[in-house]
Design a protein around this motif. Structure first.
Motif, PDB file in Angstrom:
ATOM      1  N   THR A 222      -6.806   0.171 -15.026  1.00 21.22           N
ATOM      2  CA  THR A 222      -6.201  -1.128 -14.731  1.00 21.22           C
ATOM      3  C   THR A 222      -5.533  -1.690 -15.982  1.00 21.22           C
ATOM      4  OG1 THR A 222      -8.074  -2.560 -15.341  1.00 21.22           O
ATOM      5  CG2 THR A 222      -8.124  -1.562 -13.138  1.00 21.22           C
ATOM      6  N   ALA A 223      -4.805  -2.794 -15.782  1.00 21.25           N
ATOM      7  CA  ALA A 223      -4.171  -3.483 -16.901  1.00 21.25           C
ATOM      8  C   ALA A 223      -4.897  -4.787 -17.211  1.00 21.25           C
ATOM      9  CB  ALA A 223      -2.700  -3.769 -16.568  1.00 21.25           C
ATOM     10  N   LEU A 224      -6.158  -4.865 -16.842  1.00 18.75           N
ATOM     11  CA  LEU A 224      -6.954  -6.058 -17.094  1.00 18.75           C
ATOM     12  C   LEU A 224      -7.199  -6.210 -18.597  1.00 18.75           C
ATOM     13  CD1 LEU A 224      -9.591  -5.488 -14.281  1.00 18.75           C
ATOM     14  CD2 LEU A 224      -7.864  -7.300 -14.294  1.00 18.75           C
ATOM     15  N   SER A 225      -7.362  -7.450 -19.053  1.00 15.59           N
ATOM     16  CA  SER A 225      -7.634  -7.691 -20.466  1.00 15.59           C
ATOM     17  C   SER A 225      -9.080  -7.340 -20.785  1.00 15.59           C
ATOM     18  CB  SER A 225      -7.378  -9.161 -20.819  1.00 15.59           C
ATOM     19  OG  SER A 225      -8.369  -9.990 -20.229  1.00 15.59           O
ATOM     20  N   PHE A 226      -9.354  -7.109 -22.068  1.00 19.61           N
ATOM     21  CA  PHE A 226     -10.724  -6.802 -22.474  1.00 19.61           C
ATOM     22  C   PHE A 226     -11.655  -7.952 -22.120  1.00 19.61           C
ATOM     23  CE2 PHE A 226      -9.281  -3.797 -26.113  1.00 19.61           C
ATOM     24  CZ  PHE A 226      -8.886  -2.874 -25.158  1.00 19.61           C
ATOM     25  N   GLU A 227     -11.150  -9.178 -22.230  1.00 15.78           N
ATOM     26  CA  GLU A 227     -11.983 -10.344 -21.922  1.00 15.78           C
ATOM     27  C   GLU A 227     -12.378 -10.355 -20.448  1.00 15.78           C
ATOM     28  OE1 GLU A 227     -10.295 -14.062 -23.720  1.00 15.78           O
ATOM     29  OE2 GLU A 227      -8.880 -12.629 -24.541  1.00 15.78           O
TER      30      GLU A 227
ATOM     31  N   LYS B  26     -19.707   9.646 -24.736  1.00 10.64           N
ATOM     32  CA  LYS B  26     -18.557   9.637 -23.847  1.00 10.64           C
ATOM     33  C   LYS B  26     -19.007   9.216 -22.465  1.00 10.64           C
ATOM     34  CE  LYS B  26     -14.314  10.317 -22.602  1.00 10.64           C
ATOM     35  NZ  LYS B  26     -13.263   9.403 -23.054  1.00 10.64           N
ATOM     36  N   LEU B  27     -18.410   8.160 -21.951  1.00 11.45           N
ATOM     37  CA  LEU B  27     -18.831   7.623 -20.665  1.00 11.45           C
ATOM     38  C   LEU B  27     -18.031   8.226 -19.522  1.00 11.45           C
ATOM     39  CD1 LEU B  27     -19.050   3.869 -21.671  1.00 11.45           C
ATOM     40  CD2 LEU B  27     -20.976   5.378 -21.217  1.00 11.45           C
ATOM     41  N   THR B  28     -18.698   8.430 -18.402  1.00 14.40           N
ATOM     42  CA  THR B  28     -18.013   8.842 -17.186  1.00 14.40           C
ATOM     43  C   THR B  28     -17.723   7.578 -16.395  1.00 14.40           C
ATOM     44  OG1 THR B  28     -19.212  10.946 -17.115  1.00 14.40           O
ATOM     45  CG2 THR B  28     -18.190  10.174 -15.059  1.00 14.40           C
ATOM     46  N   GLY B  29     -16.443   7.315 -16.161  1.00 12.96           N
ATOM     47  CA  GLY B  29     -16.064   6.083 -15.482  1.00 12.96           C
ATOM     48  C   GLY B  29     -16.670   5.957 -14.099  1.00 12.96           C
ATOM     49  N   ARG B  30     -17.018   4.740 -13.726  1.00  7.86           N
ATOM     50  CA  ARG B  30     -17.585   4.481 -12.399  1.00  7.86           C
ATOM     51  C   ARG B  30     -16.672   3.509 -11.675  1.00  7.86           C
ATOM     52  NH1 ARG B  30     -20.876   0.506 -10.343  1.00  7.86           N
ATOM     53  NH2 ARG B  30     -22.187   1.101  -8.582  1.00  7.86           N
ATOM     54  N   ASP B  31     -16.156   3.911 -10.531  1.00  8.35           N
ATOM     55  CA  ASP B  31     -15.195   3.126  -9.766  1.00  8.35           C
ATOM     56  C   ASP B  31     -15.899   1.995  -9.016  1.00  8.35           C
ATOM     57  OD1 ASP B  31     -13.281   2.096  -8.118  1.00  8.35           O
ATOM     58  OD2 ASP B  31     -12.559   4.022  -7.363  1.00  8.35           O
ATOM     59  N   PRO B  32     -15.701   0.734  -9.414  1.00  8.81           N
ATOM     60  CA  PRO B  32     -16.362  -0.383  -8.734  1.00  8.81           C
ATOM     61  C   PRO B  32     -15.785  -0.657  -7.357  1.00  8.81           C
ATOM     62  CG  PRO B  32     -14.828  -1.222 -10.366  1.00  8.81           C
ATOM     63  CD  PRO B  32     -14.864   0.272 -10.544  1.00  8.81           C
ATOM     64  N   VAL B  33     -14.570  -0.147  -7.098  1.00  7.33           N
ATOM     65  CA  VAL B  33     -13.968  -0.341  -5.778  1.00  7.33           C
ATOM     66  C   VAL B  33     -14.696   0.532  -4.759  1.00  7.33           C
ATOM     67  CG1 VAL B  33     -11.870  -0.149  -4.396  1.00  7.33           C
ATOM     68  CG2 VAL B  33     -11.731  -0.935  -6.766  1.00  7.33           C
TER      69      VAL B  33
ATOM     70  N   GLU C  65      -8.802  -8.291  -5.918  1.00  5.31           N
ATOM     71  CA  GLU C  65      -9.332  -8.996  -7.086  1.00  5.31           C
ATOM     72  C   GLU C  65      -8.728  -8.424  -8.371  1.00  5.31           C
ATOM     73  OE1 GLU C  65     -11.936 -11.653  -7.682  1.00  5.31           O
ATOM     74  OE2 GLU C  65     -10.747 -12.029  -5.902  1.00  5.31           O
ATOM     75  N   ILE C  66      -8.615  -7.105  -8.425  1.00  5.05           N
ATOM     76  CA  ILE C  66      -8.031  -6.460  -9.612  1.00  5.05           C
ATOM     77  C   ILE C  66      -6.586  -6.899  -9.800  1.00  5.05           C
ATOM     78  CG2 ILE C  66      -7.288  -4.252 -10.594  1.00  5.05           C
ATOM     79  CD1 ILE C  66      -9.772  -2.985  -9.399  1.00  5.05           C
ATOM     80  N   GLU C  67      -5.820  -6.938  -8.704  1.00  2.00           N
ATOM     81  CA  GLU C  67      -4.417  -7.346  -8.776  1.00  2.00           C
ATOM     82  C   GLU C  67      -4.283  -8.798  -9.220  1.00  2.00           C
ATOM     83  OE1 GLU C  67      -3.030  -6.414  -4.905  1.00  2.00           O
ATOM     84  OE2 GLU C  67      -2.987  -4.242  -5.255  1.00  2.00           O
TER      85      GLU C  67
ATOM     86  N   ASP D 283      -2.856 -12.541 -13.679  1.00  2.00           N
ATOM     87  CA  ASP D 283      -3.219 -13.763 -14.399  1.00  2.00           C
ATOM     88  C   ASP D 283      -4.357 -13.461 -15.375  1.00  2.00           C
ATOM     89  OD1 ASP D 283      -3.905 -16.246 -15.315  1.00  2.00           O
ATOM     90  OD2 ASP D 283      -4.573 -17.044 -13.381  1.00  2.00           O
ATOM     91  N   PRO D 284      -4.068 -13.393 -16.681  1.00  2.00           N
ATOM     92  CA  PRO D 284      -5.093 -13.070 -17.689  1.00  2.00           C
ATOM     93  C   PRO D 284      -6.260 -14.053 -17.712  1.00  2.00           C
ATOM     94  CG  PRO D 284      -2.888 -12.901 -18.614  1.00  2.00           C
ATOM     95  CD  PRO D 284      -2.731 -13.565 -17.287  1.00  2.00           C
ATOM     96  N   ASP D 285      -6.045 -15.272 -17.196  1.00  2.00           N
ATOM     97  CA  ASP D 285      -7.114 -16.271 -17.196  1.00  2.00           C
ATOM     98  C   ASP D 285      -7.997 -16.178 -15.942  1.00  2.00           C
ATOM     99  OD1 ASP D 285      -6.323 -17.406 -19.629  1.00  2.00           O
ATOM    100  OD2 ASP D 285      -4.811 -18.632 -18.640  1.00  2.00           O
ATOM    101  N   TYR D 286      -7.605 -15.317 -14.999  1.00  2.00           N
ATOM    102  CA  TYR D 286      -8.368 -15.196 -13.758  1.00  2.00           C
ATOM    103  C   TYR D 286      -9.662 -14.431 -14.017  1.00  2.00           C
ATOM    104  CZ  TYR D 286      -9.571 -14.134  -8.911  1.00  2.00           C
ATOM    105  OH  TYR D 286     -10.224 -14.023  -7.709  1.00  2.00           O
ATOM    106  N   ARG D 287     -10.737 -14.886 -13.449  1.00  2.00           N
ATOM    107  CA  ARG D 287     -12.025 -14.221 -13.582  1.00  2.00           C
ATOM    108  C   ARG D 287     -12.421 -13.608 -12.249  1.00  2.00           C
ATOM    109  NH1 ARG D 287     -10.380 -14.170 -17.752  1.00  2.00           N
ATOM    110  NH2 ARG D 287     -11.149 -15.139 -19.671  1.00  2.00           N
ATOM    111  N   MET D 288     -12.536 -12.304 -12.236  1.00  3.27           N
ATOM    112  CA  MET D 288     -12.791 -11.572 -10.995  1.00  3.27           C
ATOM    113  C   MET D 288     -14.188 -11.848 -10.450  1.00  3.27           C
ATOM    114  SD  MET D 288     -11.069  -7.909 -11.926  1.00  3.27           S
ATOM    115  CE  MET D 288     -12.147  -7.696 -13.344  1.00  3.27           C
TER     116      MET D 288
END
Length: 215
Positions: free
Chosen positions: A13-18, A42-49, A58-60, A65-70
């Motif tokens: 995703t293009a979500l911010s680190f915050e 090394k972590l194996t990614g886990r798909d929350p979807v 929610e991801i979109e 909006d960088p200020d949006y909190r999922m």
């Protein structure tokens, strides 16, 4: 699995680190480390979807909006199991010792009986892994039982919460940002912006921009 979820969100995703840190309940520096591949393992990614914890909508919203909190999804109602041992597919039974070892190492407050119900194993097996007398102990590698498909995240979280309550353990409070939160976030933003400019082949010098290929 907050770290594995954060790893997936960083990569996909293009979500911010915050935003990722807040959704996963992590420190922003932990997300930074995951993104920079400086994490201890090394972590194996886990798909929350796929885990029904987050929707693409929610991801979109977060990406727009960088200020949006999922917000975490409630997810489908879990099917309650009847009494009796948990059925584990034959293909996954060899992974049980790895899952048991992970719980013993990361959640020592969980009782052997609770581990047995969670993964579907015997107290003797758990005891053998705990005291390292298991016949295959040399090849056992602690791995998250959720990633292995031996249990669900909700069941694991419930077992951890129940054991912590019984043991009187309180959830740790992260105080690393106290006093310098804004300064830290500003520093991280500046570092990411500088890295983005370098990736684009543009280097800032003496207040202006120069093309590195014209040096």
């Amino acid at each position: 699995m907050p770290h594995a979820t954060a790893s997936w969100l960083v990569d996909n995703t293009a979500l911010s680190f915050e935003q990722i840190a807040e959704f996963c309940g992590l420190h922003i520096l932990e997300v930074q480390a995951i993104a920079d591949d400086t994490a201890a393992t090394k972590l194996t990614g886990r798909d929350p979807v796929r885990a029904h914890e987050l929707t693409m909508e929610e991801i979109e919203k977060g990406q727009a909006d960088p200020d949006y909190r999922m917000k975490m999804s409630k997810g489908p109602e879990q099917v309650r199991r009847t009494k009796g041992p948990r059925y584990t597919p034959v293909s996954k039974r060899q992974d049980k010792p790895d899952g048991i070892a992970w719980i013993i190492r990361n959640h020592p407050e969980i009782s052997d009986g609770a581990i047995g119900k969670l993964i579907g194993t015997t107290r003797n097996t758990i005891a053998a892994i705990r005291d390292r007398s298991h016949w295959n102990i040399a090849n056992i590698v602690a791995k998250d039982p959720v990633t292995l498909g031996l249990t669900t995240q909700r069941e694991l979280d419930a077992a951890v919460a129940k054991a912590a309550k019984a043991a009187g353990i309180e959830a740790p409070v992260d105080t690393r940002l106290e006093g310098d939160r804004e300064a830290l976030l500003e520093q991280l933003r500046a570092e990411r912006e500088a890295a983005s400019r370098e990736d684009a082949g543009v280097v800032e010098s003496d207040g202006g921009f120069v093309d590195p290929f014209k040096r």
